[in-house]
Motif scaffolding. Structure first.
Motif, PDB file in Angstrom:
ATOM      1  N   UNK A   1       0.811  -1.219   0.000  1.00 51.52           N
ATOM      2  CA  UNK A   1       0.000   0.000   0.000  1.00 51.52           C
ATOM      3  C   UNK A   1       0.847   1.271   0.000  1.00 51.52           C
ATOM      4  N   UNK A   2       2.161   1.119   0.072  1.00 53.82           N
ATOM      5  CA  UNK A   2       3.058   2.279   0.003  1.00 53.82           C
ATOM      6  C   UNK A   2       3.230   2.676  -1.456  1.00 53.82           C
ATOM      7  N   UNK A   3       3.471   3.959  -1.710  1.00 52.42           N
ATOM      8  CA  UNK A   3       3.716   4.436  -3.069  1.00 52.42           C
ATOM      9  C   UNK A   3       5.183   4.834  -3.208  1.00 52.42           C
ATOM     10  N   UNK A   4       5.972   4.050  -3.963  1.00 53.28           N
ATOM     11  CA  UNK A   4       5.584   2.837  -4.684  1.00 53.28           C
ATOM     12  C   UNK A   4       5.579   1.622  -3.753  1.00 53.28           C
ATOM     13  N   UNK A   5       4.852   0.563  -4.132  1.00 52.97           N
ATOM     14  CA  UNK A   5       4.917  -0.673  -3.340  1.00 52.97           C
ATOM     15  C   UNK A   5       6.364  -1.182  -3.266  1.00 52.97           C
ATOM     16  N   UNK A   6       6.754  -1.635  -2.081  1.00 53.85           N
ATOM     17  CA  UNK A   6       8.161  -1.955  -1.848  1.00 53.85           C
ATOM     18  C   UNK A   6       8.531  -3.378  -2.260  1.00 53.85           C
ATOM     19  N   UNK A   7       9.586  -3.479  -3.050  1.00 55.80           N
ATOM     20  CA  UNK A   7      10.204  -4.776  -3.313  1.00 55.80           C
ATOM     21  C   UNK A   7      10.856  -5.250  -2.011  1.00 55.80           C
ATOM     22  N   UNK A   8      10.698  -6.533  -1.707  1.00 53.49           N
ATOM     23  CA  UNK A   8      11.141  -7.014  -0.394  1.00 53.49           C
ATOM     24  C   UNK A   8      11.631  -8.456  -0.479  1.00 53.49           C
ATOM     25  N   UNK A   9      12.409  -8.827   0.510  1.00 45.23           N
ATOM     26  CA  UNK A   9      12.767 -10.235   0.729  1.00 45.23           C
ATOM     27  C   UNK A   9      11.883 -10.724   1.861  1.00 45.23           C
ATOM     28  N   UNK A  10      11.028 -11.673   1.530  1.00 45.79           N
ATOM     29  CA  UNK A  10      10.034 -12.165   2.485  1.00 45.79           C
ATOM     30  C   UNK A  10      10.563 -13.400   3.200  1.00 45.79           C
ATOM     31  N   UNK A  11      10.556 -13.346   4.525  1.00 46.77           N
ATOM     32  CA  UNK A  11      10.902 -14.519   5.313  1.00 46.77           C
ATOM     33  C   UNK A  11       9.627 -15.333   5.576  1.00 46.77           C
ATOM     34  N   UNK A  12       9.760 -16.656   5.660  1.00 44.73           N
ATOM     35  CA  UNK A  12       8.581 -17.505   5.919  1.00 44.73           C
ATOM     36  C   UNK A  12       8.209 -17.466   7.401  1.00 44.73           C
ATOM     37  N   UNK A  13       7.653 -16.326   7.826  1.00 45.09           N
ATOM     38  CA  UNK A  13       7.506 -16.036   9.246  1.00 45.09           C
ATOM     39  C   UNK A  13       6.682 -17.072   9.995  1.00 45.09           C
TER      40      UNK A  13
END
Length: 338
Positions: free
Chosen positions: A280-292
């Motif tokens: 929902x941030x402008x721009x949407x953030x590219x991220x490294x997702x951990x399998x929380x």
């Protein structure tokens, strides 16, 4: 009030099977689900006092989280609590607030309460009380962060593949001056992410000199903003920044905006740790997702194995790169065409 025999009859299993499920020694998944469904339908509550007298166990696990204000750790604690409760255990949570002394206070409190085992996502580089936990024989599992010198299994994410993909992603987008904001100096997790990212960039002919490595004094918004400010004051500022924590990333973004710079037009921004509101941030953030949530579940099962005297090895679960728009990706996100 329902008793364990009622649960066994409802689930169509033996009393012994119900007992195994409630004590974490779950048989096949289908049987476990039937038993837990019967427990919920009947409102059955194990008598933890009686169980403690029989087994010298209390049915309680301890969890110390390094910082509950951090969205990643909040979700991690929620996942641990859900899994522990589904297996018939209560969970006592302590928030270390990234302060080793506060962590030690919680460890003492939890040991005094005679918990069956302890999960710790350690503040900083650890604390003296962790060695005492090991020496006391209390089952211990480290979560998310390893601690040098502590002989205990660690359940954490492996960012190697995701960071390798990120380096290729930035190179394909034409980003030639990457930088990284890391955790305070000496933190094993931060040092590992730095070395993995540096090695991955080198494979694409991209350098990560020391001047573009910023060690935040804390894992907070203020630390991320301070490091980004130093980057922007360089003679050649970075054109892409990886923040290795979500709160530091928000601080970095604030500094960019304060200087009238735009993401990704002026600087690409990537975050290690994904949270739902990044879309929902402008721009949407590219991220490294951990399998929380998977990390939380694996941590509980690893701890129960230790409590029951079964083999319990460290667990590594893969993180993944989630591309959005904060690096200048094409509309819809995804990897650019070479």
């Amino acid at each position: 009030m329902a008793n364990i025999k009622d649960v066994a009859e409802r689930a169509g299993v033996s009393v012994a099977t119900v007992s195994r499920v409630l004590n974490g020694r779950s048989p096949v998944a289908e049987t476990r689900e039937r038993v837990l469904a019967a427990v919920q339908e009947l409102g059955y509550r194990p008598n933890n006092v009686a169980r403690a007298l029989r087994t010298a166990r209390t049915g309680a696990l301890g969890l110390i989280i390094s910082d509950l204000t951090n969205p990643f750790f909040t979700e991690l604690a929620d996942a641990v609590e859900d899994e522990a409760r589904s297996l018939g255990y209560s969970l006592v949570i302590g928030n270390a607030g990234e302060r080793p002394a506060q962590q030690d206070d919680y460890i003492r409190t939890l040991l005094d309460r005679r918990i069956d085992g302890l999960l710790v996502s350690s503040a900083g580089t650890g604390s003296a009380m962790l060695s005492e936990v090991v020496a006391s024989g209390t089952p211990l599992v480290l979560l998310d962060r390893s601690v040098p010198g502590i002989d205990a299994p660690c359940v954490r994410a492996d960012g190697r593949t995701a960071l390798t993909e990120l380096a290729g992603h930035l190179a394909a987008l034409g980003r030639r001056r990457p930088a990284i904001i890391v955790a305070p100096a000496g933190t094993p997790t931060g040092e590992e992410r730095l070395e993995l990212f540096r090695a991955a960039l080198a494979e694409h002919g991209l350098a990560l000199p020391d001047e573009r490595v910023g060690s935040s004094p804390d894992l907070q918004h203020t630390g991320g903003r301070r490091v980004m400010s130093a980057f922007l004051d360089l003679a050649e500022p970075p054109d892409a920044v990886l923040a290795t924590d979500n709160l530091m990333a928000l601080g970095a973004m604030d500094e960019l905006r304060a200087r009238g710079l735009r993401v990704p037009d002026d600087v690409a921004l990537v975050v290690y740790d994904d949270v739902p509101w990044f879309t929902h941030i402008d721009p949407p953030l590219t991220a490294i997702a951990q399998p929380t949530r998977e990390l939380g579940r694996a941590a509980v099962h690893t701890l129960l194995a230790r409590i029951e005297g079964r083999p319990a090895d460290s667990v590594l679960l893969p993180a993944r790169l989630v591309t959005r728009r904060s690096c200048g990706e094409p509309p819809g996100g995804g990897m650019p065409t070479p």
